[in-house]
Every structure is written in structure tokens, then in C-alpha cells.
Design a protein around this motif. Structure first.
Motif, short mmCIF file in Angstrom:
data_model
loop_
_atom_site.label_atom_id
_atom_site.label_comp_id
_atom_site.label_asym_id
_atom_site.label_seq_id
_atom_site.Cartn_x
_atom_site.Cartn_y
_atom_site.Cartn_z
N GLU A 155 0.83 -1.21 0.00
CA GLU A 155 0.00 0.00 0.00
C GLU A 155 0.86 1.26 0.00
O GLU A 155 0.32 2.37 -0.06
CB GLU A 155 -0.92 0.01 1.22
N GLY A 156 2.17 1.08 0.13
CA GLY A 156 3.05 2.24 0.10
C GLY A 156 3.18 2.95 1.43
O GLY A 156 3.78 4.01 1.52
N VAL A 157 2.63 2.36 2.49
CA VAL A 157 2.70 3.00 3.80
C VAL A 157 4.04 2.72 4.47
O VAL A 157 4.56 3.53 5.22
CB VAL A 157 1.56 2.49 4.71
N VAL A 158 4.58 1.56 4.17
CA VAL A 158 5.84 1.14 4.78
C VAL A 158 6.83 0.79 3.68
O VAL A 158 6.45 0.39 2.59
CB VAL A 158 5.57 -0.08 5.71
N LEU A 159 8.12 0.97 3.98
CA LEU A 159 9.16 0.64 3.02
C LEU A 159 9.96 -0.53 3.55
O LEU A 159 10.63 -0.42 4.58
CB LEU A 159 10.07 1.86 2.82
N LEU A 160 9.88 -1.66 2.85
CA LEU A 160 10.62 -2.84 3.26
C LEU A 160 11.87 -2.98 2.42
O LEU A 160 11.82 -2.89 1.20
CB LEU A 160 9.76 -4.11 3.09
N ARG A 161 12.98 -3.19 3.07
CA ARG A 161 14.22 -3.45 2.35
C ARG A 161 14.97 -4.58 3.00
O ARG A 161 15.04 -4.67 4.21
CB ARG A 161 15.10 -2.19 2.31
N HIS A 162 15.53 -5.41 2.17
CA HIS A 162 16.28 -6.57 2.62
C HIS A 162 17.36 -6.14 3.61
O HIS A 162 18.15 -5.25 3.32
CB HIS A 162 16.93 -7.22 1.42
N GLY A 163 17.39 -6.80 4.75
CA GLY A 163 18.47 -6.56 5.70
C GLY A 163 18.32 -5.30 6.53
O GLY A 163 19.02 -5.13 7.51
N ALA A 164 17.43 -4.41 6.09
CA ALA A 164 17.25 -3.16 6.84
C ALA A 164 15.92 -3.18 7.56
O ALA A 164 14.96 -3.81 7.11
CB ALA A 164 17.32 -1.97 5.90
N ARG A 165 15.87 -2.50 8.69
CA ARG A 165 14.65 -2.38 9.44
C ARG A 165 13.55 -1.73 8.58
O ARG A 165 13.83 -0.81 7.80
CB ARG A 165 14.93 -1.51 10.67
N ALA A 166 12.34 -2.23 8.71
CA ALA A 166 11.21 -1.62 7.99
C ALA A 166 10.96 -0.23 8.53
O ALA A 166 11.07 0.01 9.73
CB ALA A 166 9.96 -2.49 8.16
N VAL A 167 10.67 0.72 7.66
CA VAL A 167 10.41 2.10 8.09
C VAL A 167 9.12 2.62 7.47
O VAL A 167 8.69 2.13 6.42
CB VAL A 167 11.56 3.06 7.67
#
Lengths: 126, 126, 126, 126
Positions: free
Chosen positions: D64-76
Motif C-alpha cells: 500500500e506504500g505505507v511502509v518501506l521494506l528493504r532486505h536486511g534493513a529495518r522496515a520504516v
DNA sequence: GTGGTCTAGACCACG
DNA sequence: GTGGTCTAGACCACC
């Protein structure tokens, strides 16, 4: 027709391969809007993978609006896909970014700009 | 010149952004073969990120043959990059695959084949 | 009058669409208390769906007290609907929860609080 | 602060409850753009649920674009959320539909149109 | 029978 | 340590 196959040697995860192939079939017209997809269980057994892996692919397609998932009903290619005619403002920027990335890789792989353009004409041209 | 910047809002991981930008600079000629890259520590502090992240990017570039890593010496753009003239058999297939993926997404986003081809000519043309 | 239609492109299940539309017609006054609904079989054939789907909708409406189901008799809009005057203690909390959910989604979709309030006045105002 | 809690008695699935609460916190300002979320493992153990359930919630928020998930990094929380200023064309229609549904339920629960409007002003007003 | 949710646990990829 | 992928299997909700 509109067969989906998995390549174990591919670096892409299985669910991504399913997503890509469904999209390709939609774009090619092999899966017109409203067409029912195989059930998650059916496709899972056909491909020899787990049901949840297929579900992940279907959920991703649903989130992108390519597929319509409904409880108890077979998943179908979204009936309203045909109505989309607006180029969408950010879509062009997104595609441009993807093309720039492909270009960098292609040139570094030894392709000439001409060869790349020619290949693009082949792939993008009707 | 040949500056590298990070976009926190990008869905791409940091190391990937570094890789992409180095490639772009190589392709554009801003970083010709033999050019030394900033040291791992230097770039890490410049970008405010961890040394290991930069190392991962440099290793990826080394694995792709874009950069030459040597113990104790500064990393440099691979000196033999210019000599590559053969497109490599699997390279074309790889690029074709990438283009097909871009095409599917572009058409699903509402772009016409013509608009896509036109955009490709813009991006790929000299 | 008080027609019920199904939207194949809707993400809502069919039975849910029927429930929503009956409620809307009741609220709008198109289906006043005591009005008989079409028979399960009639509506099923009209809509081209399975009898069980219509049954599920009618049962849901019956469970909510909107419709009165009796063996052998045609389903009717509950005759005592008009008498309800007490907002019920938990009802307000339930509606408040629903409104908070709508608010979060609306704001995340880019609407301003003012635009939302204005839209609410439009929809909720007589 | 910005605590997430689960209600076993809720009809909503756990992952949905997480999604709703994160959205609510974003809208309330408790979780401004760029704020890191708890790691999937951390939140899973805190809530006493499985890691995959939290992952499902995070994936939904990412889609939904509310959160940014990236491999190895904490979700923001997505850093670009603040930039959204366009009301979006279909967004209004979507919100209107949600409001109409709420209205039907509220009136059937015995609330008067006035009480509903008053409640909306309370919830939607600053 | 169809998709939805949840759990448990393993292994991989990224930083 | 963080998220990503995949499996296996159970139970629920919808048609």
C-alpha cells in the motif's frame, strides 16, 4: 495454453516467476480480462510446489490489480484491466528508470547502443 | 564529478544504488577504465553509511567485472572494460529478458506499445 | 424498483454485495418494513448465480435483524425495524471504529481532513 | 508509545489488526515518515504470534506504500508519505463508498442521521 | 472446492 | 540481525 513453468536455475524466486509469467500472458492476450486462473491448489500440484507459494504470487498480482481474488471464488484476471487507458503520470518515470538500468547493464555486457536499440525495437514492436 | 548519492526513499537497497550509479558513470564515460574509486572508508563516511555496505557494492561490481579489487590497493574501474566487443551469447538473452519484463509492466501501467518504443528510443538513443 | 445488481469487478463477494444493496434500499426507504424480498430462487436466476449464494445473503440479513426469514414464507424486511430508536450502547462504538478506519485510509490516500469532513457531510446529510 | 496490541475477540485477522494500527499511528503522527518499525521477529515475540503473521502485515503495508521494506534493513514508515498532496482521482470515490456503507449500518443500528453526522464531525474534525 | 489465516521451522540474502 | 523465501500442515470462511 497459457502454461506456467518454473526454472529452478533462475535467480528469481518461484512466486516471482509465476507473477512475471501471468503478467506476460495478460499482456500477450493469452489471458484476457475475466479469465479464471488455475486454483492455488491446482497450480501448486502442477508445479510441484507448496500451496502458500502460489498464494504469495496470487496475492502479489492482486495487490498490483492484475488479478482479482475473492473468497471462495476462483481467482480471475481483473475484469477492469481493459478499461485502463490513461498512461498514468508517474508510470512513465518508473518505466524510464527501468530502461536506464537495462541500458547500463547492456552496455557493460558489451552490447552497442545500436544493438540495444535494435533489440528494443524487436521486443517492443508489435 | 561522478558523485554518488543515496535516496532513502528508494525501494532499492543502498548497495544496489551505489552499484547502479557506478555503472551509469562508467557507461556515460564519467568513470573511464582505470579510474580509481573512492576508498571504501571514504565513501562510507561521505554517504553516512556502514563500511560493509560499500564493501558489498564494490564486491558486486568486482564480481560483474566492472571494477577491479586488489588487496591493499584502491579499487579501480576495470582497465579491460573497453576491449569487450563481443556481445556474449547469453548477454543478449539476459537483456532481452529484462526488456520483456519492462514491457509487461509498462503495458499493464497503461502505456501504449508506441509510447514505450518512443521512450526506449529516447533512453537508448545516443 | 429496488433492483439488485452484481459487479463482477468488485472485490466484494457476491453475497456481500447483495447484503449491502438490501441495506441501502432499506435505509433509503425503497424497501420499507414488511416489504417482501424476491424469492431466493427468483433472485438467484435473475442474477445468474447459485441459490446458495442468495441464501447466504438472506441469512446474513436475518442474523442482523434486517430481514425476517420464515419457513415456507417469502422473506420480508423486518417489520419492527422502524421501532428501533435507541442507538444501542455498543452500536456507537462500532460506528466510531468504522469511521476511524475510513479516516486513516482517506488521509493516507491524500485527502485532507477538510475534504473528508465535507464528503461526510455530503454523504451523511439528508 | 505507538504500541500495537491484538484483540483475540476481534473478527479481524491479526495481520489486519496490525495493518490498521500502524496506519492509525501514521495518521495520528505517532509514526512520522522514516520512523523504523519494530523488526518482524521483535514484534512477533512481543505479540506472542508467529513471525510470518507479522511479515504478512508488513508486506501488506509495503504494497500500500505505507511502509518501506528493504532486505536486511529495518522496515520504516515510507519517507515519501509526506510528499503526497494529490487527492487522487479514484480515492474520493473509494472513500465515498466506504462512507455510504458506514451510513447504512449506522442507520440500521438505530442511529439518527444527525447523530451520525455529529459523530463524524467528532472523529473527522481536527 | 476455493481462497484466507495462522503456525512452526528451515535456510537464504542483505547490511 | 534483518527481511525473503519456501515448506508442511491445520482450520476457517465463502460459494
Amino acid at each position: 495454453m497459457a502454461v506456467i513453468t518454473l526454472d529452478d536455475a533462475s535467480p528469481d524466486p518461484k512466486y516471482q516467476q509465476i507473477v512475471d509469467q501471468v503478467k506476460a500472458h495478460v499482456v500477450s492476450g493469452a489471458l484476457p480480462p475475466g479469465t479464471p486462473l488455475p486454483s492455488v491448489r491446482q497450480l501448486a500440484t502442477d508445479l510441484g510446489i507448496n500451496v502458500n507459494t502460489v498464494l504469495a504470487a496470487y496475492h502479489a498480482l492482486d495487490a498490483e490489480g492484475v488479478v482479482l481474488l475473492r473468497h471462495g471464488a476462483r481467482a480471475v484476471i481483473h475484469p477492469r484491466l481493459a478499461q485502463r487507458a490513461e498512461p498514468a503520470p508517474h508510470a512513465v518515470a518508473q518505466v524510464r528508470g527501468a530502461l536506464e538500468r537495462v541500458r547500463a547493464d547492456a552496455l557493460l555486457l558489451g552490447m552497442t547502443p545500436d544493438a540495444l536499440l535494435s533489440l528494443a525495437r524487436q521486443v517492443f514492436g508489435e
